[in-house]
Write a protein that holds these residues in place. Structure first.
Motif, PDB file in Angstrom:
ATOM      1  N   ALA A   1     -27.952 -17.191   8.246  1.00 50.40           N
ATOM      2  CA  ALA A   1     -28.955 -18.216   7.944  1.00 50.40           C
ATOM      3  C   ALA A   1     -29.068 -19.219   9.085  1.00 50.40           C
ATOM      4  O   ALA A   1     -30.172 -19.679   9.411  1.00 50.40           O
ATOM      5  CB  ALA A   1     -28.592 -18.927   6.646  1.00 50.40           C
ATOM      6  N   VAL A   2     -27.941 -19.584   9.696  1.00 49.46           N
ATOM      7  CA  VAL A   2     -27.962 -20.500  10.841  1.00 49.46           C
ATOM      8  C   VAL A   2     -28.758 -19.872  11.983  1.00 49.46           C
ATOM      9  O   VAL A   2     -29.579 -20.538  12.634  1.00 49.46           O
ATOM     10  CB  VAL A   2     -26.530 -20.834  11.310  1.00 49.46           C
ATOM     11  CG1 VAL A   2     -26.570 -21.610  12.629  1.00 49.46           C
ATOM     12  CG2 VAL A   2     -25.798 -21.658  10.259  1.00 49.46           C
ATOM     13  N   ALA A   3     -28.517 -18.586  12.235  1.00 53.46           N
ATOM     14  CA  ALA A   3     -29.232 -17.889  13.309  1.00 53.46           C
ATOM     15  C   ALA A   3     -30.740 -17.914  13.065  1.00 53.46           C
ATOM     16  O   ALA A   3     -31.525 -18.170  13.987  1.00 53.46           O
ATOM     17  CB  ALA A   3     -28.732 -16.441  13.403  1.00 53.46           C
ATOM     18  N   ALA A   4     -31.137 -17.682  11.827  1.00 48.80           N
ATOM     19  CA  ALA A   4     -32.569 -17.691  11.498  1.00 48.80           C
ATOM     20  C   ALA A   4     -33.153 -19.084  11.656  1.00 48.80           C
ATOM     21  O   ALA A   4     -34.252 -19.251  12.187  1.00 48.80           O
ATOM     22  CB  ALA A   4     -32.779 -17.186  10.069  1.00 48.80           C
ATOM     23  N   ASP A   5     -32.409 -20.109  11.224  1.00 48.51           N
ATOM     24  CA  ASP A   5     -32.899 -21.480  11.284  1.00 48.51           C
ATOM     25  C   ASP A   5     -33.055 -21.962  12.718  1.00 48.51           C
ATOM     26  O   ASP A   5     -34.010 -22.674  13.041  1.00 48.51           O
ATOM     27  CB  ASP A   5     -31.935 -22.405  10.527  1.00 48.51           C
ATOM     28  CG  ASP A   5     -32.564 -23.740  10.184  1.00 48.51           C
ATOM     29  OD1 ASP A   5     -33.112 -23.858   9.083  1.00 48.51           O
ATOM     30  OD2 ASP A   5     -32.516 -24.666  11.031  1.00 48.51           O
ATOM     31  N   LEU A   6     -32.128 -21.581  13.590  1.00 47.53           N
ATOM     32  CA  LEU A   6     -32.145 -22.044  14.981  1.00 47.53           C
ATOM     33  C   LEU A   6     -32.779 -21.031  15.940  1.00 47.53           C
ATOM     34  O   LEU A   6     -32.798 -21.263  17.151  1.00 47.53           O
ATOM     35  CB  LEU A   6     -30.719 -22.358  15.443  1.00 47.53           C
ATOM     36  CG  LEU A   6     -29.999 -23.488  14.707  1.00 47.53           C
ATOM     37  CD1 LEU A   6     -28.586 -23.668  15.252  1.00 47.53           C
ATOM     38  CD2 LEU A   6     -30.782 -24.794  14.832  1.00 47.53           C
ATOM     39  N   HIS A   7     -33.269 -19.919  15.377  1.00 44.96           N
ATOM     40  CA  HIS A   7     -33.906 -18.870  16.181  1.00 44.96           C
ATOM     41  C   HIS A   7     -32.957 -18.338  17.255  1.00 44.96           C
ATOM     42  O   HIS A   7     -33.303 -18.222  18.438  1.00 44.96           O
ATOM     43  CB  HIS A   7     -35.189 -19.403  16.833  1.00 44.96           C
ATOM     44  CG  HIS A   7     -36.159 -19.987  15.846  1.00 44.96           C
ATOM     45  ND1 HIS A   7     -36.850 -19.227  14.923  1.00 44.96           N
ATOM     46  CD2 HIS A   7     -36.529 -21.282  15.619  1.00 44.96           C
ATOM     47  CE1 HIS A   7     -37.606 -20.015  14.175  1.00 44.96           C
ATOM     48  NE2 HIS A   7     -37.422 -21.264  14.572  1.00 44.96           N
ATOM     49  N   LEU A   8     -31.741 -18.013  16.820  1.00 42.39           N
ATOM     50  CA  LEU A   8     -30.726 -17.467  17.705  1.00 42.39           C
ATOM     51  C   LEU A   8     -30.265 -16.121  17.156  1.00 42.39           C
ATOM     52  O   LEU A   8     -30.493 -15.798  15.999  1.00 42.39           O
ATOM     53  CB  LEU A   8     -29.522 -18.410  17.789  1.00 42.39           C
ATOM     54  CG  LEU A   8     -29.765 -19.826  18.319  1.00 42.39           C
ATOM     55  CD1 LEU A   8     -28.514 -20.678  18.119  1.00 42.39           C
ATOM     56  CD2 LEU A   8     -30.147 -19.784  19.796  1.00 42.39           C
ATOM     57  N   SER A   9     -29.582 -15.357  17.996  1.00 43.92           N
ATOM     58  CA  SER A   9     -28.991 -14.113  17.513  1.00 43.92           C
ATOM     59  C   SER A   9     -27.714 -14.443  16.739  1.00 43.92           C
ATOM     60  O   SER A   9     -27.098 -15.499  16.952  1.00 43.92           O
ATOM     61  CB  SER A   9     -28.650 -13.190  18.678  1.00 43.92           C
ATOM     62  OG  SER A   9     -27.565 -13.716  19.433  1.00 43.92           O
ATOM     63  N   ILE A  10     -27.321 -13.545  15.854  1.00 41.59           N
ATOM     64  CA  ILE A  10     -26.101 -13.765  15.075  1.00 41.59           C
ATOM     65  C   ILE A  10     -24.890 -13.827  16.003  1.00 41.59           C
ATOM     66  O   ILE A  10     -23.980 -14.640  15.804  1.00 41.59           O
ATOM     67  CB  ILE A  10     -25.921 -12.649  14.026  1.00 41.59           C
ATOM     68  CG1 ILE A  10     -27.051 -12.722  12.990  1.00 41.59           C
ATOM     69  CG2 ILE A  10     -24.567 -12.767  13.334  1.00 41.59           C
ATOM     70  CD1 ILE A  10     -27.000 -11.628  11.939  1.00 41.59           C
ATOM     71  N   LYS A  11     -24.874 -12.983  17.050  1.00 39.78           N
ATOM     72  CA  LYS A  11     -23.749 -12.998  17.991  1.00 39.78           C
ATOM     73  C   LYS A  11     -23.639 -14.344  18.698  1.00 39.78           C
ATOM     74  O   LYS A  11     -22.536 -14.853  18.932  1.00 39.78           O
ATOM     75  CB  LYS A  11     -23.903 -11.873  19.014  1.00 39.78           C
ATOM     76  CG  LYS A  11     -23.594 -10.491  18.455  1.00 39.78           C
ATOM     77  CD  LYS A  11     -23.563  -9.444  19.539  1.00 39.78           C
ATOM     78  CE  LYS A  11     -23.160  -8.096  18.985  1.00 39.78           C
ATOM     79  NZ  LYS A  11     -23.111  -7.045  20.032  1.00 39.78           N
ATOM     80  N   THR A  12     -24.787 -14.950  19.027  1.00 41.16           N
ATOM     81  CA  THR A  12     -24.772 -16.262  19.677  1.00 41.16           C
ATOM     82  C   THR A  12     -24.209 -17.312  18.729  1.00 41.16           C
ATOM     83  O   THR A  12     -23.395 -18.152  19.123  1.00 41.16           O
ATOM     84  CB  THR A  12     -26.188 -16.655  20.121  1.00 41.16           C
ATOM     85  OG1 THR A  12     -26.670 -15.700  21.060  1.00 41.16           O
ATOM     86  CG2 THR A  12     -26.192 -18.040  20.764  1.00 41.16           C
ATOM     87  N   VAL A  13     -24.629 -17.264  17.464  1.00 43.26           N
ATOM     88  CA  VAL A  13     -24.114 -18.213  16.473  1.00 43.26           C
ATOM     89  C   VAL A  13     -22.610 -18.016  16.293  1.00 43.26           C
ATOM     90  O   VAL A  13     -21.851 -18.987  16.221  1.00 43.26           O
ATOM     91  CB  VAL A  13     -24.840 -18.044  15.118  1.00 43.26           C
ATOM     92  CG1 VAL A  13     -24.154 -18.874  14.031  1.00 43.26           C
ATOM     93  CG2 VAL A  13     -26.297 -18.464  15.252  1.00 43.26           C
ATOM     94  N   GLU A  14     -22.172 -16.775  16.229  1.00 41.83           N
ATOM     95  CA  GLU A  14     -20.738 -16.503  16.089  1.00 41.83           C
ATOM     96  C   GLU A  14     -19.955 -17.089  17.255  1.00 41.83           C
ATOM     97  O   GLU A  14     -18.848 -17.617  17.080  1.00 41.83           O
ATOM     98  CB  GLU A  14     -20.503 -14.997  15.993  1.00 41.83           C
ATOM     99  CG  GLU A  14     -20.986 -14.381  14.671  1.00 41.83           C
ATOM    100  CD  GLU A  14     -20.882 -12.875  14.655  1.00 41.83           C
ATOM    101  OE1 GLU A  14     -20.663 -12.291  15.753  1.00 41.83           O
ATOM    102  OE2 GLU A  14     -21.030 -12.277  13.570  1.00 41.83           O
ATOM    103  N   ALA A  15     -20.541 -17.005  18.469  1.00 41.44           N
ATOM    104  CA  ALA A  15     -19.888 -17.581  19.653  1.00 41.44           C
ATOM    105  C   ALA A  15     -19.804 -19.099  19.526  1.00 41.44           C
ATOM    106  O   ALA A  15     -18.773 -19.710  19.875  1.00 41.44           O
ATOM    107  CB  ALA A  15     -20.655 -17.191  20.915  1.00 41.44           C
ATOM    108  N   TYR A  16     -20.873 -19.719  19.031  1.00 41.35           N
ATOM    109  CA  TYR A  16     -20.857 -21.174  18.830  1.00 41.35           C
ATOM    110  C   TYR A  16     -19.798 -21.557  17.797  1.00 41.35           C
ATOM    111  O   TYR A  16     -19.063 -22.538  17.970  1.00 41.35           O
ATOM    112  CB  TYR A  16     -22.229 -21.662  18.365  1.00 41.35           C
ATOM    113  CG  TYR A  16     -23.250 -21.830  19.465  1.00 41.35           C
ATOM    114  CD1 TYR A  16     -22.956 -22.557  20.607  1.00 41.35           C
ATOM    115  CD2 TYR A  16     -24.518 -21.266  19.354  1.00 41.35           C
ATOM    116  CE1 TYR A  16     -23.896 -22.712  21.623  1.00 41.35           C
ATOM    117  CE2 TYR A  16     -25.467 -21.407  20.353  1.00 41.35           C
ATOM    118  CZ  TYR A  16     -25.147 -22.135  21.490  1.00 41.35           C
ATOM    119  OH  TYR A  16     -26.066 -22.289  22.482  1.00 41.35           O
TER     120      TYR A  16
END
Length: 211
Positions: free
Chosen positions: A167-182
């Motif tokens: 959901a964070v990835a969708a909200d911020l228009h990022l890939s899931i892998k990028t969110v996981e890295a954050y």
């Protein structure tokens, strides 16, 4: 099940929930009545007004605590007219998931409200975005979040609202892998090492709220 001393709001809320696919199995005007109803026939989730008779102080959260002690599987959604940070912090620290805190104005967005109630029923934690915004603004002198980048703060703020990485990835228009890295970077910068009895995601959110 629902508890609110204002009859019109309670009945309106019952209608909203029914129209969005829920079955309302009990209604109460105070915490004591709600607790009796829950003990007799535990629901998936109880939606509770924060301030109810007799003192209109914190009866809702006290009732939520009693429900959690008596029937741990019941989700607890607290509704309030006002942003009250100390009550939200109590929910985050004293309850192990399956809780929510929303402003009553949020009920007007029927789709989002119904989704939030379902999240709480499923064991997730939901915090009103307005409350999160207030908490972000109340930064202390030595803020443990100072080490985070703006993007990491944004990710953590959405985590505090109960959003998953997807959901964070969708909200911020990022890939899931990028969110996981954050998320990994957030854990590292906040000094949250893996511990078998403590969930780092919850600990990160608690750090965010306390800051």
């Amino acid at each position: 099940m629902l508890a609110d001393d204002a009859v019109l709001f309670r009945e309106g809320l019952a209608r909203i929930l029914t129209d969005t696919g829920f079955t309302v199995t009990g209604r109460a005007g105070d915490g004591t009545t709600l607790l009796d109803l829950v003990r007799a026939d535990p629901p998936d989730v109880a939606v509770i007004d924060l301030r109810m008779p007799p003192d209109f102080a914190a009866e809702g959260i006290d009732t939520a605590a009693a429900i959690r002690a008596a029937t741990p599987g019941v989700g607890l959604m607290l509704l309030s007219q006002y942003v009250e940070v100390h009550h939200a912090l109590r929910l985050m620290t004293d309850f192990d998931g399956g809780v929510g805190y929303l402003l009553k104005d949020r009920v007007s967005d029927l789709t989002t409200f119904a989704a939030d109630v379902r999240k709480v029923a499923g064991g997730a934690t939901v915090i009103d975005p307005e409350l999160v915004a207030r908490l972000v603004a109340r930064r202390r002198e030595r803020d443990p979040l100072d080490a985070l980048t703006d993007r990491e703060r944004a990710v953590l703020a959405l985590m505090a609202q109960g959003l998953s990485n997807t959901a964070v990835a969708a909200d911020l228009h990022l890939s899931i892998k990028t969110v996981e890295a954050y998320v990994t970077a957030i854990f590292t910068k906040l000094g949250l090492t893996q511990h078998e009895r403590e969930h780092r995601r919850v600990r990160a959110v608690l750090t965010f709220l306390r800051a």
